[in-house]
Design a protein around this motif. Structure first.
Motif, PDB file in Angstrom:
ATOM      1  N   ARG A   1      60.310  30.491  -0.558  1.00 24.92           N
ATOM      2  CA  ARG A   1      60.835  32.772   0.670  1.00 24.92           C
ATOM      3  C   ARG A   1      62.107  32.414   0.478  1.00 24.92           C
ATOM      4  N   HIS A   2      62.647  31.554  -0.095  1.00 26.87           N
ATOM      5  CA  HIS A   2      64.640  32.044  -0.321  1.00 26.87           C
ATOM      6  C   HIS A   2      64.349  32.354  -1.523  1.00 26.87           C
ATOM      7  N   LEU A   3      64.083  31.757  -2.743  1.00 26.50           N
ATOM      8  CA  LEU A   3      63.823  32.426  -3.985  1.00 26.50           C
ATOM      9  C   LEU A   3      63.058  33.680  -4.296  1.00 26.50           C
ATOM     10  N   SER A   4      61.939  34.501  -3.293  1.00 25.27           N
ATOM     11  CA  SER A   4      61.471  35.486  -3.162  1.00 25.27           C
ATOM     12  C   SER A   4      62.525  36.408  -3.478  1.00 25.27           C
ATOM     13  N   ALA A   5      63.004  36.152  -2.162  1.00 26.07           N
ATOM     14  CA  ALA A   5      64.418  37.302  -1.517  1.00 26.07           C
ATOM     15  C   ALA A   5      65.374  36.912  -2.534  1.00 26.07           C
ATOM     16  N   VAL A   6      65.713  36.256  -3.074  1.00 25.37           N
ATOM     17  CA  VAL A   6      67.121  36.278  -4.253  1.00 25.37           C
ATOM     18  C   VAL A   6      66.716  37.318  -5.103  1.00 25.37           C
ATOM     19  N   ARG A   7      65.520  37.411  -5.994  1.00 26.38           N
ATOM     20  CA  ARG A   7      64.936  38.318  -6.796  1.00 26.38           C
ATOM     21  C   ARG A   7      65.272  39.287  -6.180  1.00 26.38           C
ATOM     22  N   ALA A   8      63.939  39.805  -5.300  1.00 31.13           N
ATOM     23  CA  ALA A   8      64.012  41.258  -4.627  1.00 31.13           C
ATOM     24  C   ALA A   8      65.581  42.180  -3.953  1.00 31.13           C
ATOM     25  N   ALA A   9      66.335  40.943  -3.786  1.00 30.95           N
ATOM     26  CA  ALA A   9      67.723  41.447  -3.761  1.00 30.95           C
ATOM     27  C   ALA A   9      68.780  41.048  -4.962  1.00 30.95           C
ATOM     28  N   LEU A  10      68.212  40.710  -6.222  1.00 31.85           N
ATOM     29  CA  LEU A  10      68.791  40.910  -7.586  1.00 31.85           C
ATOM     30  C   LEU A  10      68.423  41.877  -8.439  1.00 31.85           C
ATOM     31  N   ARG A  11      66.775  42.252  -7.850  1.00 30.06           N
ATOM     32  CA  ARG A  11      66.335  43.786  -9.149  1.00 30.06           C
ATOM     33  C   ARG A  11      67.277  44.891  -8.062  1.00 30.06           C
ATOM     34  N   SER A  12      67.175  44.812  -6.890  1.00 33.13           N
ATOM     35  CA  SER A  12      67.493  46.219  -6.758  1.00 33.13           C
ATOM     36  C   SER A  12      68.719  46.016  -6.513  1.00 33.13           C
TER      37      SER A  12
END
Length: 465
Positions: free
Chosen positions: A361-372
């Motif tokens: 879940r942390h990795l998924s949140a980081v990926r989404a934040a970095l994309r944005s």
């Protein structure tokens, strides 16, 4: 950064109070200090710890903090003559200027568009604290770990890398930078050449030069390191190792293309050389990264460094080096001689973290934040600095921006800092002369997307002035 400045400000205020107090006099309670200075209890605790370390106060659990006894002032002494050390040390030097620039927090009010770690709001602070607490409660947490690292953690790294890697091929180390130091010292003697991508990670240049090695540049383009020039560099120098970041290269963010991955391994095989694969940003992929080079390595050519620090927190200094054959034994022996072993509580905490349901879940949140954040930064560039040629990376924390000809990137970075935005000049990332002026601009280090936009606006005002 703001928290550290609050601690320093409170310590300065309390220091002045203590100097007016009699030895043994009690300081106001922590609750009183919280209310009077409008700070948190943690800030009060850390400020008192600063004064205790200076010998100005004595803390007694359950009783409070008290002014310490005064020590007589020492008589002014002539400064020692240390000039003899210049002769004893010789002409070898260790240049940490570039790393210091990257690791020093910017002054308060300055927008950080430089740095190598996630902003604290993107770090898994609570899961890490919980993992560390669980690890520290174990009766054997402070005993010596198994040499080479905890078996369960070695097995996790082996599964993550894939291919034919087994836990026996993995050795746990104290972070990616320590891994680089260990691997370079194990593979190459002083005065040897080391092929590096150009541009490349500042830290490897610093380690190589401090170890007496000679970094030799091999240019990188949009598809990664160029195999044709790599073959020429091996032939001309007789080098026996290439340092490479094939996935989310720092500073350019490029990914080595599938065709070139096989070509790089073939070139290294023909030269009888190793490929040191620094896989520092695999877990920061906005798009799914390709398998690591070591997964397609059939003859022990690749020495793989896997680190989780970039995806977690700066002080989680645990990484892994993966190698096979005699080079693996050399690396294990070098690591054992240089550092014995990484701290067991950190190994235990990392294992707790990556084994928990919260890790994906942390990795998924980081990926989404970095994309944005990446998209927000590129939008700001298109609006305020359209004359810059900026790439669109599929992962990691940075974009690589080419400046107009004639611009001094180092001078621009210094002027930008004075204007309230921290960026990294491109020149230090090149092992030799830079072919053009660049900036490395980080989108993972700022506090928010509006802050990214404001940072670009400030940079634009400096460049256009």
């Amino acid at each position: 950064m703001k928290h550290d400045s609050s601690v320093a400000a409170l310590a300065d205020s309390l220091r002045a109070d203590v100097h007016r107090m009699s030895p043994g006099e009690r300081l106001p309670s922590s609750r009183s200090l919280v209310e009077r200075h409008r700070v948190s209890p943690v800030t009060v605790s850390r400020a008192l710890a600063v004064l205790a370390a200076e010998g100005l106060v004595v803390t007694r659990p359950g009783s409070g903090a008290f002014a310490a006894g005064r020590r007589p002032a020492a008589a002014a002494a002539e400064p020692a003559d240390l000039g003899w050390q210049a002769v004893a040390l010789g002409d070898r030097s260790v240049d940490a200027a570039g790393i210091t620039w990257l690791l020093t927090p910017p002054p308060e009010g300055v927008i950080a568009l430089s740095g190598g770690y996630l902003h604290p709001t993107l770090q898994p602070a609570r899961p890490l604290a919980a993992a560390m607490a669980r690890a520290a409660r174990r009766p054997d947490a402070w005993e010596m770990p198994r040499l080479g690292g905890m078996p369960e953690l070695r097995a996790w790294f082996a599964r993550t890398v894939g291919g034919a890697v087994s836990p026996a091929d993995v050795v746990i180390t104290s972070g990616g930078q320590q891994s680089l130091t260990t691997v370079l010292r194990a593979l190459l003697p002083p005065d040897a050449p080391l092929l590096v991508e150009s541009p490349t990670y500042l830290g490897v240049l610093a380690v190589a030069r401090a170890s007496g090695l000679h970094p030799v540049p091999v240019p990188v383009d949009a598809d990664g390191v160029r195999p044709d020039l790599l073959a020429e560099a091996f032939a001309m120098t007789g080098a026996r190792a290439l340092y490479s970041q094939p996935t989310f290269h720092n500073p350019t963010g490029t990914v080595l293309s599938g065709e070139r991955r096989g070509q790089v391994l073939e070139v290294a095989r023909a030269a009888g050389a190793f490929v040191i694969e620094d896989d520092f940003a695999r877990h920061l992929g906005i798009a799914s990264p390709p398998p690591p080079l070591i997964a397609q390595d059939a003859d022990g050519r690749v020495v793989h460094i896997a680190s989780l620090t970039k995806a977690t927190a700066p002080s989680l200094r645990v990484a892994a080096v993966i190698a096979r054959g005699p080079v693996a034994e050399r690396i294990r022996a070098t690591q054992l001689v240089e550092e014995f072993f990484p701290a067991r509580p950190l190994q235990e905490a990392l294992l707790e973290l990556v084994s928990s349901p919260g890790w994906p879940r942390h990795l998924s949140a980081v990926r989404a934040a970095l994309r944005s954040r990446r998209d927000a930064l590129l939008t700001a560039f298109a609006r305020d600095l359209p004359e810059l040629r900026v790439n669109r990376p599929d992962g990691s924390l940075h974009v690589w921006a080419r400046l107009p000809g004639g611009v001094d990137d180092t001078a621009l970075a210094e002027a930008a800092l004075r204007a309230g935005v921290l960026v990294s000049a491109g020149r230090p990332f090149f092992p030799a002369e830079a072919p053009a002026p660049y900036l490395r601009i980080s989108y993972g280090t700022a506090a928010s997307e509006p802050e990214l936009a404001e940072g670009v606006r400030r940079l634009s005002s400096v460049l256009h002035s």
